[in-house]
Scaffold this active site. Structure first.
Site, PDB file in Angstrom:
ATOM      1  N   HIS A   1       6.687  -2.733  -0.568  1.00  0.00           N
ATOM      2  CA  HIS A   1       7.284  -1.345  -0.233  1.00  0.00           C
ATOM      3  C   HIS A   1       7.740  -1.031   1.103  1.00  0.00           C
ATOM      4  O   HIS A   1       8.361  -0.090   1.285  1.00  0.00           O
ATOM      5  CB  HIS A   1       5.851  -0.259  -0.430  1.00  0.00           C
ATOM      6  CG  HIS A   1       5.561  -0.118  -2.031  1.00  0.00           C
ATOM      7  ND1 HIS A   1       5.739   1.020  -2.522  1.00  0.00           N
ATOM      8  CD2 HIS A   1       5.056  -0.888  -2.840  1.00  0.00           C
ATOM      9  CE1 HIS A   1       5.532   0.912  -3.779  1.00  0.00           C
ATOM     10  NE2 HIS A   1       4.988  -0.233  -3.926  1.00  0.00           N
TER      11      HIS A   1
ATOM     12  N   HIS B   1       1.221 -10.421   1.269  1.00  0.00           N
ATOM     13  CA  HIS B   1       1.191  -9.439   0.546  1.00  0.00           C
ATOM     14  C   HIS B   1       0.784  -9.788  -0.841  1.00  0.00           C
ATOM     15  O   HIS B   1       0.128  -9.209  -1.598  1.00  0.00           O
ATOM     16  CB  HIS B   1       2.190  -8.606   0.526  1.00  0.00           C
ATOM     17  CG  HIS B   1       2.008  -7.208  -0.133  1.00  0.00           C
ATOM     18  ND1 HIS B   1       1.117  -6.451   0.174  1.00  0.00           N
ATOM     19  CD2 HIS B   1       2.684  -6.917  -1.241  1.00  0.00           C
ATOM     20  CE1 HIS B   1       1.304  -5.194  -0.891  1.00  0.00           C
ATOM     21  NE2 HIS B   1       2.103  -5.629  -1.746  1.00  0.00           N
TER      22      HIS B   1
END
Length: 219
Positions: A39, A100
């Site tokens: 993101h 991530h």
């Protein structure tokens, strides 16, 4: 403290969250570390809310007395520039590989990550994009294109090859919500999710504690 990405697009207070984290990083540069999530880029934040949140927080309604045109967009652009400098991975105690999302068919060694040239947009590198988008999946046939539309599913065999060839023991990642805050999708993979009640799921959150002098951990 090591944070595993996705600092924004997780509610209306994303600007406050990322500002707090950056302030803590400035105050305690050797005690807090942040790696990049999927993101932390314009293509995602412009759709999932962070760009809108910046407009609401820093738009004309807040600064009308100061008459600062375009301040919201300028602040948003500064965040995007900052995200382009975030690292993609971290290694703890020479044993835990932290990203991530996951690994990539283009990732052979830790040197491949250190050679990524920043500032960069994740989508400009297949390796970088995979590390923030990929997911572990036990039933995957090796590396298998993800149904997210980018990144890969990877299985135990592919993960263990990477870990063994780089002298590592486990992969620690986030990227997927967990009802208990923690999940063990593969033998040597731990998923940590620290956002409670994600999208109204009533899930719990978790952190992973790793002893400084060993490779033992607890959640």
């Amino acid at each position: 403290y090591l944070f595993l990405g996705d600092y924004v697009d997780r509610g209306a207070h994303s600007p406050e969250v990322i500002i707090l984290l950056l302030c803590l990083k400035i105050l305690y540069p050797t005690s807090l570390y942040m790696i990049r999530g999927n993101h932390e880029c314009e293509s995602v934040t412009s759709v999932y809310g962070f760009k809108r949140d910046c407009s609401r927080r820093f738009g004309p309604s807040m600064y009308s007395d100061y008459n600062i045109p375009g301040i919201a967009n300028k602040v948003y652009r500064k965040f995007m520039k900052c995200f382009m400098h975030l690292p993609y991975a971290a290694v703890i105690n020479d044993a835990y590989f932290c990203v991530h999302g996951g690994i990539s068919p283009y990732l052979k060694s830790l040197k491949d990550i250190s050679e990524l040239i920043k500032p960069m947009i994740s989508a400009d590198s297949e390796l970088a994009s995979d590390m923030v988008w990929s997911d572990p999946l036990e039933s995957s046939k090796g590396f298998q294109p993800s149904d997210r539309g980018t990144g890969y599913f990877f299985n135990d065999k592919k993960l263990n090859v990477f870990l063994n060839e780089n002298g590592l023991k486990k992969l620690i990642r986030s990227h997927e919500s967990c009802m208990d805050g923690v999940d063990f999708p593969l033998d040597n993979c731990i998923t940590i999710f620290s956002n409670t009640d994600y999208c109204g799921m009533n899930n719990r959150a978790a952190v992973l504690v790793i002893d400084q002098d060993s490779d033992e951990s607890s959640s």
